[in-house]
Design a protein around this motif. Structure first.
Motif, PDB file in Angstrom:
ATOM      1  N   SER A  78       0.827  -1.209   0.000  1.00 26.62           N
ATOM      2  CA  SER A  78       0.000   0.000   0.000  1.00 26.62           C
ATOM      3  C   SER A  78       0.858   1.254   0.000  1.00 26.62           C
ATOM      4  N   LEU A 115       2.050   1.895  -3.500  1.00 26.12           N
ATOM      5  CA  LEU A 115       0.980   2.446  -4.344  1.00 26.12           C
ATOM      6  C   LEU A 115       0.801   3.945  -4.097  1.00 26.12           C
ATOM      7  N   HIS A 148       3.732   5.785  -5.730  1.00 31.49           N
ATOM      8  CA  HIS A 148       3.557   5.887  -7.181  1.00 31.49           C
ATOM      9  C   HIS A 148       2.509   6.945  -7.523  1.00 31.49           C
ATOM     10  N   VAL A 159      -6.528   4.236  -6.968  1.00 31.38           N
ATOM     11  CA  VAL A 159      -5.642   3.980  -5.825  1.00 31.38           C
ATOM     12  C   VAL A 159      -6.450   3.960  -4.527  1.00 31.38           C
ATOM     13  N   CYS A 190      -1.733  -5.935  -3.644  1.00 31.27           N
ATOM     14  CA  CYS A 190      -1.090  -4.616  -3.637  1.00 31.27           C
ATOM     15  C   CYS A 190       0.379  -4.711  -4.040  1.00 31.27           C
ATOM     16  N   ALA A 240       0.594  -5.183  -7.843  1.00 33.51           N
ATOM     17  CA  ALA A 240       0.301  -3.931  -8.550  1.00 33.51           C
ATOM     18  C   ALA A 240       1.460  -2.949  -8.433  1.00 33.51           C
ATOM     19  N   ALA A 241       2.046  -2.858  -7.226  1.00 29.17           N
ATOM     20  CA  ALA A 241       3.178  -1.955  -7.044  1.00 29.17           C
ATOM     21  C   ALA A 241       4.384  -2.407  -7.858  1.00 29.17           C
ATOM     22  N   GLN A 301       3.863  -1.422 -11.470  1.00 37.67           N
ATOM     23  CA  GLN A 301       4.093   0.001 -11.688  1.00 37.67           C
ATOM     24  C   GLN A 301       5.573   0.343 -11.645  1.00 37.67           C
ATOM     25  N   GLY A 335       0.801   2.138 -14.890  1.00 39.50           N
ATOM     26  CA  GLY A 335       0.313   2.451 -13.547  1.00 39.50           C
ATOM     27  C   GLY A 335      -1.188   2.371 -13.386  1.00 39.50           C
ATOM     28  N   THR A 341      -3.161  -0.471 -11.152  1.00 41.06           N
ATOM     29  CA  THR A 341      -3.984  -0.083 -10.004  1.00 41.06           C
ATOM     30  C   THR A 341      -5.437  -0.480 -10.219  1.00 41.06           C
ATOM     31  N   ALA A 378      -5.749  -4.155  -9.642  1.00 43.72           N
ATOM     32  CA  ALA A 378      -5.718  -4.453  -8.207  1.00 43.72           C
ATOM     33  C   ALA A 378      -7.056  -4.125  -7.555  1.00 43.72           C
TER      34      ALA A 378
END
Length: 480
Positions: free
Chosen positions: A316, A319, A322, A417, A440, A443-444, A447, A454, A458, A461
């Motif tokens: 998190s 995220l 980003h 996000v 998470c 997804a991170a 990115q 990105g 997100t 996710a």
């Protein structure tokens, strides 16, 4: 932001009740019928079990709740087949559910006092989450480096590395301390924080120093203070000292004039040190009960149980970082400010979902009705959070000096996000933290490897977390 930013105490009453096994000479049914049990006939074991579990089965809204209770009591399928003549725990649960009449208890009356008290506390937490951001405004002239890396301003890399390390460590530490609080042992929680906070501060400092490039020494020094603040603020937040932390952050209000005027460097450094010293001193006072010999606690939670919470803090946090890398206020620093401020309302809406679900569990009689009600509550709470986040993003844009109007793509990316974060927090609150952390982190990682992906990462996710939430949290057994 503190390491305990998105962690709340584990919900109480999560364990299933033990099955009572009283010895008796006659059953209530034979007593009501006015006759003694026939000594020539063996009592039906299923009748005995139904009477033992009468209160629990009567309040259940689905046979799966009964099956979970049977399994928690250690009833194997072999035992069920030999004793009750049913194939497994689910077949036995269905028979018990059919035999016992539904008797759901009336919903409890709301507690006396102002209804907005919980909202005020959550807004206070959101404020103390956001105020440390003013420290970066004060320190900006002191941290300016000649050359940056990865397209970022000079000094950014050690600051981000130290912050992410602190989030991971303190999130796991917060879970361990909150577990002790859930067991009713506040001194043991203070001792866990007392032992765990200093290594977290050292880890954040060490990582920042390790990644600092030549010329980024001031940023590394600031990152060391940042690590100390995260450790101290985590202790205060876990122990419920939000108002004390707010008082310690008052010196940072000196950053407000810095938006328009240039402040002397000694004044900037003095305000930063004053706030850091106050936070550290207050944390030391709050942790004094942990120094007692009896505060060690017995049979505490395993340390490995806190690891998924640290991983969720990592995913998190990345995220959010980003989301903060952008050229517009809504897609850059303004996004971080809006997300941080929104954590207060987010916590209140998490509590609202939990409370509404428990109320529906008491008054609804079928699993289908509960699923519909829980889904409606989930949509309402998530929609309310996204509305608040949108309002905060627009307010930040209007108040940001010289900020242009927010672009729709950046606003949509911010809402994605926010959706992923709120659903991840909800799953974490119900114990499904490993799935939320995995989504998470993936997804991170996507990115980080491909910044252009990105919004897609997100959005994916958010969609996966929405599916997990609908599958797990609309079941009555998830709220018992």
């Amino acid at each position: 932001m503190s390491g305990s930013l998105w962690l709340k105490p584990p919900r109480e009453g999560g364990t299933l009740p033990a099955i009572p096994r009283p010895r008796r000479e006659e059953t209530p049914r034979t007593r009501e019928a006015g006759r003694a049990p026939d000594p020539g006939l063996a009592p039906d074991p299923l009748d005995e079990l139904a009477e033992r579990l009468d209160g629990f089965v009567a309040a259940a809204v689905h046979p799966d709740e009964v099956a979970a209770l049977l399994e928690s009591d250690g009833m194997t399928d072999d035992h069920i087949r030999l004793t009750y003549g049913r194939a497994d725990s689910f077949a036995l649960a269905e028979d018990l559910y059919a035999r016992v009449e539904r008797r759901h208890p009336a919903p409890q009356a709301p507690p006396a006092g102002p209804r907005l008290g919980g909202l005020a506390d959550c807004l206070l937490r959101g404020l103390v989450f956001a105020l440390p951001g003013l420290a970066y405004v004060l320190a900006a002239p002191l941290l300016a480096g000649e050359h940056g890396r990865f397209g970022l301003p000079g000094g950014t890399v050690p600051l981000l590395a130290g912050a992410v390390t602190g989030w991971v460590w303190n999130q796991a530490l917060s879970h361990r301390a909150y577990t002790w609080l859930g067991l009713g042992d506040r001194p043991a929680a203070a001792r866990a924080l007392l032992i765990g906070a200093p290594p977290g501060a050292l880890a954040g400092t060490g990582v920042a120093l390790a990644v600092a490039a030549p010329g980024e020494t001031p940023a590394a020094v600031f990152a060391a203070g940042q690590a100390l603040y995260l450790a101290a603020a985590t202790a205060l937040l876990v122990l419920g000292r939000e108002r004390a932390l707010l008082g310690a952050l008052v010196p940072l209000a000196g950053a407000v004039p810095a938006f328009r005027w240039d402040l002397p460097d000694p004044l900037r450094a003095g305000l930063l040190l004053a706030s850091l010293a106050a936070t550290t001193a207050l944390a030391a006072l709050a942790l004094r009960p942990g120094l007692r010999r009896a505060a060690a606690g017995r049979g505490g939670p395993p340390r490995a149980a806190s690891l998924p919470y640290g991983l969720f803090g990592l995913g998190s946090g990345l995220l959010v970082l980003h989301a903060g890398v952008g050229s517009t206020p809504v897609g850059g620093a303004g996004a971080v400010v809006a997300l941080t401020l929104s954590m207060g309302p987010a916590e209140w809406l998490l509590h609202r979902f939990r409370g509404e679900s428990l109320t529906r569990l008491r008054i609804l009689t079928t699993a289908r009705e509960f699923r519909r009600a829980a889904t409606g509550t989930l949509v309402l709470c998530l929609g309310s959070y996204l509305t608040v986040l949108t309002a905060l993003a627009l307010a930040v844009t209007l108040l940001w000096p010289g900020a242009p109007r927010p672009a729709l793509p950046h606003l949509l990316a911010l809402l994605l996000v926010g959706t992923a974060l709120w659903l991840g927090l909800l799953l974490q609150a119900f114990g499904a933290v490993l799935g939320a952390a995995t989504v998470c982190l993936l997804a991170a990682a996507a990115q980080t490897a491909l910044p252009a992906a990105g919004p897609a990462a997100t959005g994916g996710a958010a969609a996966v977390l929405a599916v997990l939430t609908c599958v797990l949290l609309v079941r009555p057994t998830a709220h018992r």
